[in-house]
Write an enzyme that holds these catalytic residues in place. Structure first.
Site, mmCIF file in Angstrom:
data_model
loop_
_atom_site.group_PDB
_atom_site.id
_atom_site.type_symbol
_atom_site.label_atom_id
_atom_site.label_comp_id
_atom_site.label_asym_id
_atom_site.label_seq_id
_atom_site.Cartn_x
_atom_site.Cartn_y
_atom_site.Cartn_z
ATOM 1 N N LYS A 155 13.751 -5.075 -3.323
ATOM 2 C CA LYS A 155 14.723 -4.714 -2.287
ATOM 3 C C LYS A 155 15.643 -5.909 -2.050
ATOM 4 O O LYS A 155 15.253 -6.893 -1.442
ATOM 5 C CB LYS A 155 14.043 -4.354 -0.963
ATOM 6 N N GLU B 50 8.500 -17.534 1.096
ATOM 7 C CA GLU B 50 9.391 -18.696 1.040
ATOM 8 C C GLU B 50 10.351 -18.524 2.208
ATOM 9 O O GLU B 50 11.240 -17.690 2.175
ATOM 10 C CB GLU B 50 10.094 -18.729 -0.315
ATOM 11 N N CYS C 175 18.175 -22.505 1.951
ATOM 12 C CA CYS C 175 17.016 -22.868 2.785
ATOM 13 C C CYS C 175 16.634 -24.325 2.572
ATOM 14 O O CYS C 175 15.897 -24.886 3.371
ATOM 15 C CB CYS C 175 15.855 -21.922 2.556
ATOM 16 N N GLU D 198 17.482 -23.895 12.302
ATOM 17 C CA GLU D 198 18.182 -23.924 11.024
ATOM 18 C C GLU D 198 19.648 -23.506 11.268
ATOM 19 O O GLU D 198 19.903 -22.458 11.871
ATOM 20 C CB GLU D 198 17.487 -22.927 10.103
HETATM 21 P P1 ADP Z 1 18.377 -14.079 6.749
HETATM 22 O O1 ADP Z 1 18.319 -14.520 8.166
HETATM 23 O O2 ADP Z 1 18.542 -15.177 5.765
HETATM 24 O O3 ADP Z 1 19.250 -12.877 6.499
HETATM 25 P P2 ADP Z 1 16.163 -12.302 6.722
HETATM 26 O O4 ADP Z 1 14.742 -12.699 6.786
HETATM 27 O O5 ADP Z 1 16.724 -11.552 7.880
HETATM 28 O O6 ADP Z 1 16.922 -13.642 6.442
HETATM 29 O O7 ADP Z 1 16.474 -11.466 5.422
HETATM 30 C C1 ADP Z 1 15.858 -11.690 4.179
HETATM 31 C C2 ADP Z 1 15.430 -10.367 3.607
HETATM 32 O O8 ADP Z 1 14.524 -9.760 4.518
HETATM 33 C C3 ADP Z 1 16.554 -9.363 3.394
HETATM 34 O O9 ADP Z 1 16.306 -8.644 2.200
HETATM 35 C C4 ADP Z 1 16.427 -8.457 4.607
HETATM 36 O O10 ADP Z 1 16.876 -7.145 4.354
HETATM 37 C C5 ADP Z 1 14.934 -8.440 4.813
HETATM 38 N N1 ADP Z 1 14.524 -8.113 6.182
HETATM 39 C C6 ADP Z 1 15.215 -8.344 7.325
HETATM 40 N N2 ADP Z 1 14.507 -7.903 8.387
HETATM 41 C C7 ADP Z 1 13.361 -7.366 7.909
HETATM 42 C C8 ADP Z 1 12.199 -6.757 8.515
HETATM 43 N N3 ADP Z 1 12.097 -6.616 9.820
HETATM 44 N N4 ADP Z 1 11.212 -6.346 7.695
HETATM 45 C C9 ADP Z 1 11.308 -6.527 6.353
HETATM 46 N N5 ADP Z 1 12.349 -7.095 5.727
HETATM 47 C C10 ADP Z 1 13.365 -7.529 6.491
#
Ligand code: ADP
Length: 478
Positions: free
Chosen positions: A171, A246, A280, A380
């Site tokens: 995904k 990560e 990161c 961050e």
């Molecule tokens: P960033 O702040 O760098 O966008 P995220 O952790 O929000 O980091 O996003 C990284 C990945 O996690 C993306 O693929 C995003 O769609 C997914 N993501 C965001 N929120 C959720 C959640 N609640 N559960 C699972 N995956 C998530």
């Protein structure tokens, strides 16, 4: 441009809801992609489960050949995929091409590691027994990836998973699904069998819930924020799904009094302004010795003033737009709260208008007189900001560097050999760059400690993330 899900070797739009992918540089709508959820995820897990046995039955060399072919196609089509990457993510074209080379290197490295997965034989406690240790693929795996390196964060998971004999459901991030789907097309062309790679775009919660709710999916590799990592860890408890996490970082960069300042400035540019500071492992806190503080700031300001901000598709641009509006708001908040608490703006400090472009271009910024309790030293930032804190004693620098819940990357600049060892050992981080602002590479173990997560990607170490250890105790019957 591919805009559908890849499930079982078929490109399917599904006929349901979609969401738009926007170019952060100019707000142009690039494409609509499927807003998939539970149903598509389960279909992808079905396909990955079906494809597992035949993929495992291939020799490791066969699997390596497919991965090398995917790497070759990726490099061959780097200009096309790089353009998609820059359009959906914003980074300058030269960096997109660099990311594609980096992404391909993970496929090649993993392909070869897959041919060197060794087991063990162990002397048994009786003569009529033999102890064998087998390394076997974990099975169907999942990958949830971020938008900052939309191609490389996938190949870093996909390469070792496939090399080990696993299949994968991927995904990509909502902001950057198009380069991931383009990679999927190349995977089909390279001969990855149907179901071995599946890519679904859509609702992160519905998709991850379906992944972690299905006992057939044995492992999930996630790169993203600590906040989401925690949520996934809780949900993984249902099926005890194995995880690699990560997560976020808050990298310190220490400049000692004996450092070569030109090298320290070059390292700062590499680890702070690459990808507009949205990595990161970007340095987030600059801890600079009092005696060279002014000279460092002056040299850095000279270099920063030469950086060109603009549309990543244009020649000569070094700094593109930030990914979205919340990113701009967060960066501005970090700068504003620092200045309000006594920090001094050396340069930058706001967005910069560019004709016919969005408002997401942030000026490269240097802040001095920063103190550790300011928000910018706690959270961050993910933007092109250099906040500088002063120190006088080595112990103080290390203490400041470790004063964070995160532990992904740290950097320091010195020419003193004993300091190299002492400080490297004292830093509570998974990655340490010594006179090096760009430590990431396919052959090294990448990953963090503390709230930056666990598991390692890259090198021979990543293979363990996709392997189970089975012990066979064999007693002779004659
Ligand atoms: P960033 O702040 O760098 O966008 P995220 O952790 O929000 O980091 O996003 C990284 C990945 O996690 C993306 O693929 C995003 O769609 C997914 N993501 C965001 N929120 C959720 C959640 N609640 N559960 C699972 N995956 C998530």
């Amino acid at each position: 441009m591919q805009t559908a899900n890849l499930i079982n070797g078929q490109w399917t739009h599904g006929g349901g809801d979609t969401f738009g992918v926007i170019n952060p540089a100019d707000d142009q709508l690039l494409a609509e992609v499927p807003m998939s959820g539970r149903q598509e995820t389960l279909a992808a897990i079905d396909a990955a489960s079906e494809a597992l046995a035949p993929w495992q039955e291939r020799t490791a060399r066969d699997r390596a050949d497919v991965l090398h072919e995917l790497s070759r196609l990726l490099l061959e089509q780097a200009p096309r995929i790089g353009r998609i990457l820059t359009m959906e993510q914003g980074k300058p074209m030269a960096e997109s091409l660099g990311e594609i080379g980096y992404a391909a290197s993970f496929l090649d490295w993993a392909a070869e590691e897959g041919c060197r997965i060794y087991g063990d034989t162990i002397p048994a406690s009786s003569n009529n027994k033999r102890i064998l240790v087998l390394k076997q693929p974990v099975g169907v795996t999942g990958a949830i990836t971020p938008w900052n390196f939309p191609v490389a964060m996938i190949t870093r998971k996909l390469g070792p998973a496939l090399a080990a004999g696993c299949t994968q459901v991927i995904k990509p991030a909502e902001d950057t699904p198009l380069s991931a789907l383009a990679l999927g097309e190349l995977a089909c062309e390279a001969g990855v069998p149907p179901g071995v790679i599946n890519i679904i775009t859509g609702d992160p919660v519905a998709i991850s819930d379906a992944m972690l709710g299905d006992p057939r999916l044995r492992k999930l590799s996630f790169t993203g924020s600590t906040e989401v990592g925690r949520i996934l860890m809780q949900k993984a408890s249902t099926n005890l799904t194995r995880l690699s996490l990560e997560l976020g970082g808050h990298a310190p960069l220490i400049v000692f009094d004996d450092a070569d300042l030109d090298i320290a400035v070059a390292g700062t540019l590499a680890c702070k302004f690459r990808n507009m500071g949205q990595t990161c492992i970007s340095a987030n806190r600059f801890i600079v010795h009092d005696s060279i503080h002014d000279a460092f700031i002056q040299k850095l300001q000279d270099s920063v003033s030469a950086l060109v901000v603009g549309n990543g598709l244009h020649e000569g641009v070094h700094v593109g737009p930030l990914i979205n509006d919340p990113a701009i708001e967060k960066v501005q908040q970090h700068v504003d709260t620092a200045v309000a608490s006594g920090a001094t703006l050396v340069c930058g400090g706001s967005t910069t208008p560019i004709e016919s472009m969005s408002d997401r271009f942030y000026q490269p910024t240097i802040l001095m007189d920063v103190t550790p309790e300011m928000l910018i030293c706690q959270e961050e930032t993910f933007g092109p900001i250099v906040p500088v804190v002063r120190f006088t004693e080595d112990d103080e620098a290390v203490r400041l560097a470790n004063a964070t819940p995160y532990g992904l990357a740290a950097y320091f600049f010195t020419n003193d050999a004993s300091r190299v060892i002492r400080v490297s050992e004292a830093l509570e981080y998974g990655i340490v760059g010594v006179n090096d602002g760009a430590p990431s590479t396919a052959q090294a173990p990448f990953g963090g400690v503390k709230h930056s997560g666990y598991g390692r990607e890259g090198g021979r170490y990543v293979m363990d993330e996709y392997l189970e250890t089975k012990y066979v105790s064999w007693q002779f019957t004659d």
